[in-house]
Scaffold this motif. Structure first.
Motif, PDB file in Angstrom:
ATOM      1  N   MET A   1      42.096  22.447  67.146  1.00  0.00           N
ATOM      2  CA  MET A   1      40.998  23.230  66.648  1.00  0.00           C
ATOM      3  C   MET A   1      41.047  24.709  67.239  1.00  0.00           C
ATOM      4  SD  MET A   1      36.770  22.927  66.608  1.00  0.00           S
ATOM      5  CE  MET A   1      36.788  22.417  68.386  1.00  0.00           C
ATOM      6  N   ASP A   2      41.163  25.764  66.322  1.00  0.00           N
ATOM      7  CA  ASP A   2      41.296  27.142  66.672  1.00  0.00           C
ATOM      8  C   ASP A   2      39.701  27.582  66.788  1.00  0.00           C
ATOM      9  OD1 ASP A   2      41.571  29.818  67.175  1.00  0.00           O
ATOM     10  OD2 ASP A   2      43.113  30.100  65.554  1.00  0.00           O
ATOM     11  N   LEU A   3      39.264  27.785  68.113  1.00  0.00           N
ATOM     12  CA  LEU A   3      37.847  27.988  68.110  1.00  0.00           C
ATOM     13  C   LEU A   3      37.425  29.458  67.537  1.00  0.00           C
ATOM     14  CD1 LEU A   3      36.978  26.973  71.672  1.00  0.00           C
ATOM     15  CD2 LEU A   3      36.410  25.808  69.473  1.00  0.00           C
ATOM     16  N   LEU A   4      38.531  30.574  67.744  1.00  0.00           N
ATOM     17  CA  LEU A   4      38.351  31.927  67.387  1.00  0.00           C
ATOM     18  C   LEU A   4      38.245  32.013  66.050  1.00  0.00           C
ATOM     19  CD1 LEU A   4      40.715  33.615  69.885  1.00  0.00           C
ATOM     20  CD2 LEU A   4      38.454  33.368  70.105  1.00  0.00           C
ATOM     21  N   LYS A   5      38.378  31.044  65.187  1.00  0.00           N
ATOM     22  CA  LYS A   5      38.536  31.100  63.715  1.00  0.00           C
ATOM     23  C   LYS A   5      37.090  30.875  63.100  1.00  0.00           C
ATOM     24  CE  LYS A   5      43.253  30.305  62.143  1.00  0.00           C
ATOM     25  NZ  LYS A   5      44.131  29.818  61.364  1.00  0.00           N
ATOM     26  N   LEU A   6      36.365  30.124  64.215  1.00  0.00           N
ATOM     27  CA  LEU A   6      34.966  29.930  63.534  1.00  0.00           C
ATOM     28  C   LEU A   6      33.922  30.922  63.720  1.00  0.00           C
ATOM     29  CD1 LEU A   6      34.583  26.529  66.152  1.00  0.00           C
ATOM     30  CD2 LEU A   6      35.338  26.680  63.501  1.00  0.00           C
ATOM     31  N   THR A   7      33.013  30.841  62.859  1.00  0.00           N
ATOM     32  CA  THR A   7      31.905  31.830  62.962  1.00  0.00           C
ATOM     33  C   THR A   7      31.065  31.582  63.953  1.00  0.00           C
ATOM     34  OG1 THR A   7      30.401  30.677  61.434  1.00  0.00           O
ATOM     35  CG2 THR A   7      32.058  32.214  60.234  1.00  0.00           C
ATOM     36  N   ALA A   8      29.875  32.309  64.326  1.00  0.00           N
ATOM     37  CA  ALA A   8      29.160  32.277  65.270  1.00  0.00           C
ATOM     38  C   ALA A   8      28.301  30.890  65.109  1.00  0.00           C
ATOM     39  CB  ALA A   8      28.544  33.456  65.544  1.00  0.00           C
ATOM     40  N   LEU A   9      27.763  30.589  64.011  1.00  0.00           N
ATOM     41  CA  LEU A   9      27.020  29.457  63.532  1.00  0.00           C
ATOM     42  C   LEU A   9      28.021  28.233  63.666  1.00  0.00           C
ATOM     43  CD1 LEU A   9      24.600  30.958  60.776  1.00  0.00           C
ATOM     44  CD2 LEU A   9      24.179  30.613  63.187  1.00  0.00           C
ATOM     45  N   GLU A  10      28.871  28.459  63.335  1.00  0.00           N
ATOM     46  CA  GLU A  10      29.954  27.107  63.121  1.00  0.00           C
ATOM     47  C   GLU A  10      30.153  26.878  64.747  1.00  0.00           C
ATOM     48  OE1 GLU A  10      32.330  27.844  59.299  1.00  0.00           O
ATOM     49  OE2 GLU A  10      33.252  28.696  61.257  1.00  0.00           O
ATOM     50  N   LEU A  11      30.599  28.011  65.556  1.00  0.00           N
ATOM     51  CA  LEU A  11      30.740  27.575  66.915  1.00  0.00           C
ATOM     52  C   LEU A  11      29.342  27.121  67.800  1.00  0.00           C
ATOM     53  CD1 LEU A  11      32.436  27.650  69.486  1.00  0.00           C
ATOM     54  CD2 LEU A  11      31.691  29.957  69.922  1.00  0.00           C
ATOM     55  N   GLY A  12      28.239  27.539  67.247  1.00  0.00           N
ATOM     56  CA  GLY A  12      27.159  26.939  67.927  1.00  0.00           C
ATOM     57  C   GLY A  12      26.535  25.579  67.344  1.00  0.00           C
ATOM     58  N   ARG A  13      27.101  25.250  66.363  1.00  0.00           N
ATOM     59  CA  ARG A  13      26.818  23.858  66.047  1.00  0.00           C
ATOM     60  C   ARG A  13      27.655  22.837  66.773  1.00  0.00           C
ATOM     61  NH1 ARG A  13      25.888  26.251  60.582  1.00  0.00           N
ATOM     62  NH2 ARG A  13      28.131  26.091  60.313  1.00  0.00           N
ATOM     63  N   LYS A  14      29.112  23.316  66.949  1.00  0.00           N
ATOM     64  CA  LYS A  14      29.801  22.467  67.732  1.00  0.00           C
ATOM     65  C   LYS A  14      29.435  22.495  69.208  1.00  0.00           C
ATOM     66  CE  LYS A  14      34.071  22.730  64.829  1.00  0.00           C
ATOM     67  NZ  LYS A  14      33.988  21.464  64.682  1.00  0.00           N
ATOM     68  N   ILE A  15      29.019  23.341  69.592  1.00  0.00           N
ATOM     69  CA  ILE A  15      28.422  23.343  71.130  1.00  0.00           C
ATOM     70  C   ILE A  15      27.238  22.411  71.100  1.00  0.00           C
ATOM     71  CG2 ILE A  15      27.268  24.530  72.885  1.00  0.00           C
ATOM     72  CD1 ILE A  15      28.739  27.298  72.169  1.00  0.00           C
ATOM     73  N   LYS A  16      26.398  22.522  70.142  1.00  0.00           N
ATOM     74  CA  LYS A  16      25.232  21.728  70.130  1.00  0.00           C
ATOM     75  C   LYS A  16      25.673  20.080  70.066  1.00  0.00           C
ATOM     76  CE  LYS A  16      21.775  23.180  67.980  1.00  0.00           C
ATOM     77  NZ  LYS A  16      20.709  23.616  66.643  1.00  0.00           N
ATOM     78  N   ASP A  17      26.657  19.949  69.177  1.00  0.00           N
ATOM     79  CA  ASP A  17      27.157  18.648  68.893  1.00  0.00           C
ATOM     80  C   ASP A  17      28.327  18.044  69.942  1.00  0.00           C
ATOM     81  OD1 ASP A  17      25.971  18.573  66.667  1.00  0.00           O
ATOM     82  OD2 ASP A  17      27.381  19.123  65.334  1.00  0.00           O
ATOM     83  N   ARG A  18      27.887  18.864  71.163  1.00  0.00           N
ATOM     84  CA  ARG A  18      29.261  18.487  72.337  1.00  0.00           C
ATOM     85  C   ARG A  18      30.535  18.355  71.952  1.00  0.00           C
ATOM     86  NH1 ARG A  18      24.299  19.048  73.497  1.00  0.00           N
ATOM     87  NH2 ARG A  18      23.370  17.918  75.234  1.00  0.00           N
ATOM     88  N   ASP A  19      30.973  19.148  70.870  1.00  0.00           N
ATOM     89  CA  ASP A  19      32.357  19.072  70.508  1.00  0.00           C
ATOM     90  C   ASP A  19      33.067  20.112  71.444  1.00  0.00           C
ATOM     91  OD1 ASP A  19      32.186  17.036  68.681  1.00  0.00           O
ATOM     92  OD2 ASP A  19      31.680  18.471  66.960  1.00  0.00           O
ATOM     93  N   VAL A  20      32.481  21.100  71.660  1.00  0.00           N
ATOM     94  CA  VAL A  20      33.010  22.257  72.502  1.00  0.00           C
ATOM     95  C   VAL A  20      31.951  22.720  73.581  1.00  0.00           C
ATOM     96  CG1 VAL A  20      33.739  24.555  72.349  1.00  0.00           C
ATOM     97  CG2 VAL A  20      34.293  22.967  70.630  1.00  0.00           C
TER      98      VAL A  20
END
Length: 520
Positions: A1-20
């Motif tokens: 998964m290329d984190l840098l390609k995510l938008t801020a909201l997409e990254l926020g969801r992955k952090i909340k879901d413990r994926d990142v």
């Protein structure tokens, strides 16, 4: 998964879901910054140690369920004229090269309450005076899409950092288009809110009646979420406004059927680059296909906006910058004989050429004998411009046009002709004079691969209409942010270490040699 390609909201969801984890996200942007900063020069200060400490604290709060917002844990950057306690806040000027505020701007506090991790402070035109981010004492920032071109200004560092994937979003400030124009040049989304929506407490002033903090991000949804986080009534800012509705993300709808959008003939005629005009008309047709009603109209007084703006902004700048005299804080000229000598030497050495030019212009128009002829006349023109917009908004929900008359110019070209640089703000400054919200959205590229931005202008406190129309355009064109090819991870690192990067910052500020001045 290329984190840098995510938008801020997409990254926020992955952090909340413990994926990142927050630390993983932070380390990704720090690695990118180390890779591209030698070329891009987006940051004045990259606070790695402080950001890592923030990441740990934010992660703990997320794990305990204390932070549930959509931006929790997402790394961000802040323009270097927005104060953060204890962190260098220089306005990219030698005169503030050693200034560390004792307080944090309210807009940054609001972000921190939402769990933002501030990576560092971004480069800018000195005291926000410029349109190219070339007047910085730290050297120019370069456009990530082509390193031979400017990123725009004055928030060029913030826009270039987002475009180069050195943060997921950033805060900028907009006095005459300083968020929207660099967003257009860098191919990102920038939003200037209605005057008073975001607290100016902690924003080092250029033109107090015009300045406004706003977000820069990869897409419209991110901008809406960031604005929702930073907007607030603040008792410390007498110009801030209590709004009834701060739920800007609720405007992320695709339906714009029946929305009336006016296109000023004044904006689409002489002086507009043909490739920019073609891109704007194509974008307008997309909105029309989605159900919007488009109509051309005459928006009067546009030609008077630039002289009125530069008289008012320069007058306010000459007053605001009077405080930088070497007495209480910032740079102080060495080996001075007497108070007036110290004032003169400090300001002569501390301010750059563009800042001096605007201070002199502002002092002139405020001087006895010229106040009525210039400053008061400019204020009356400002009122007439606001009336022209009020009349337009009786008919239209939004106004659509280009953000800038051309794509980004080459480095060094604009500074050769300051008046031509000023004319580049022709489509953005009226929005600040009238205190309106404006937004720049990417709508294509020219034949050189440089981004083109469409500007949407709304009536006061109508940011939701801007967001709705911009989001509908993004959805209709299936726009997805793509990083410029020049700034992929690993480009130009050449083994450069963190210590080398910090040393270059100190050297650019002129603070490594105590003989060059001292902290007052």
């Amino acid at each position: 998964m290329d984190l840098l390609k995510l938008t801020a909201l997409e990254l926020g969801r992955k952090i909340k879901d413990r994926d990142v984890s927050v630390r993983e996200a932070l380390e990704a942007v720090l690695a990118q910054a180390r890779a591209v900063e030698p070329e891009i020069n987006s940051y004045v200060t990259l606070d790695e140690e402080g950001a890592l400490a923030q990441a740990e604290a934010v992660q703990e709060k997320i794990d305990r369920g204390e932070l549930k917002g959509p931006l929790a844990g997402v790394p961000a950057a802040v323009k270097d004229n927005i104060s953060i306690e204890g962190q260098l806040t220089t306005c990219s000027s030698r005169i503030l090269s050693n200034y560390r505020p004792t307080f944090t701007a309210e807009a940054v506090k609001n972000l921190q309450r939402e769990g933002a991790v501030v990576v560092g402070k971004t480069n800018m035109d000195e005291f926000a005076m410029g349109s190219t981010t070339e007047t910085s004492c730290f050297g120019p920032t370069k456009n990530p899409h082509n390193l031979l071109y400017v990123p725009g200004g004055s928030s060029g560092g913030s826009c270039a950092a987002v475009a180069a994937q050195e943060c997921w979003y950033a805060l900028g400030s907009d006095t005459g288009g300083s968020i929207r124009q660099p967003s257009s040049f860098c191919g990102v989304v920038g939003l200037k809110p209605t005057y008073g929506t975001v607290s100016r407490y902690g924003l080092i002033a250029y033109g107090s009646s015009l300045d406004q903090i706003g977000p820069v991000a990869k897409d419209v949804a991110d901008c809406a979420a960031i604005l929702e986080a930073v907007a607030s009534r603040d008792e410390k800012d007498s110009t801030s406004v209590e709004r009834q509705d701060y739920d800007f993300t609720s405007a992320l709808e695709r339906d714009i059927k029946g929305m009336k959008i006016g296109i000023p003939r004044d904006y689409m005629g002489e002086g507009l680059d043909s490739e920019v005009a073609d891109a704007i008309w194509r974008a307008a047709r997309v909105l029309e296909e989605r159900g919007a009603v488009l109509e051309e109209f005459d928006l009067s007084l546009v030609k008077y906006a630039i002289p009125a703006y530069y008289v008012i902004a320069s007058a306010e700048a000459s007053s605001n910058l009077e405080r930088f005299d070497g007495v209480k804080y910032g740079y102080r000229g060495a080996d001075c004989e007497g108070l007036h000598s110290m004032y003169k030497k400090t300001r002569s050495e501390g301010f750059g050429a563009e800042v001096k030019r605007r201070i002199m212009l502002g002092s002139f128009v405020l001087s006895s004998g010229y106040y009525d002829a210039y400053y008061l006349k400019a204020l009356r023109t400002k009122a007439l411009i606001k009336q022209a917009f009020d009349k337009a908004f009786e008919t239209y929900d939004l106004i659509l046009g280009p953000t800038a008359p051309t794509t980004a110019p080459k480095l060094g070209k604009s500074l050769q002709d300051p008046l031509k640089m000023y004319l580049g703000d022709i489509y953005t400054i009226s929005v600040n004079l009238a205190g309106l919200p404006g937004m720049s959205v990417p709508v294509g590229k020219d034949s050189r691969g440089l981004p083109i931005g469409m500007q949407l202008i709304g009536n006061s406190f109508q940011e939701k209409k801007l967001i709705r129309a911009a989001y509908a355009y993004e959805c209709a064109t299936e726009k997805e942010y793509e990083a410029p090819a020049d700034v992929r991870i690993g480009a130009g690192t050449k083994g450069r270490q963190d210590g080398d990067f910090r040393e270059s910052i100190s050297r650019a500020a002129g603070t490594e040699n105590p003989a060059s001045g001292r902290e007052a």
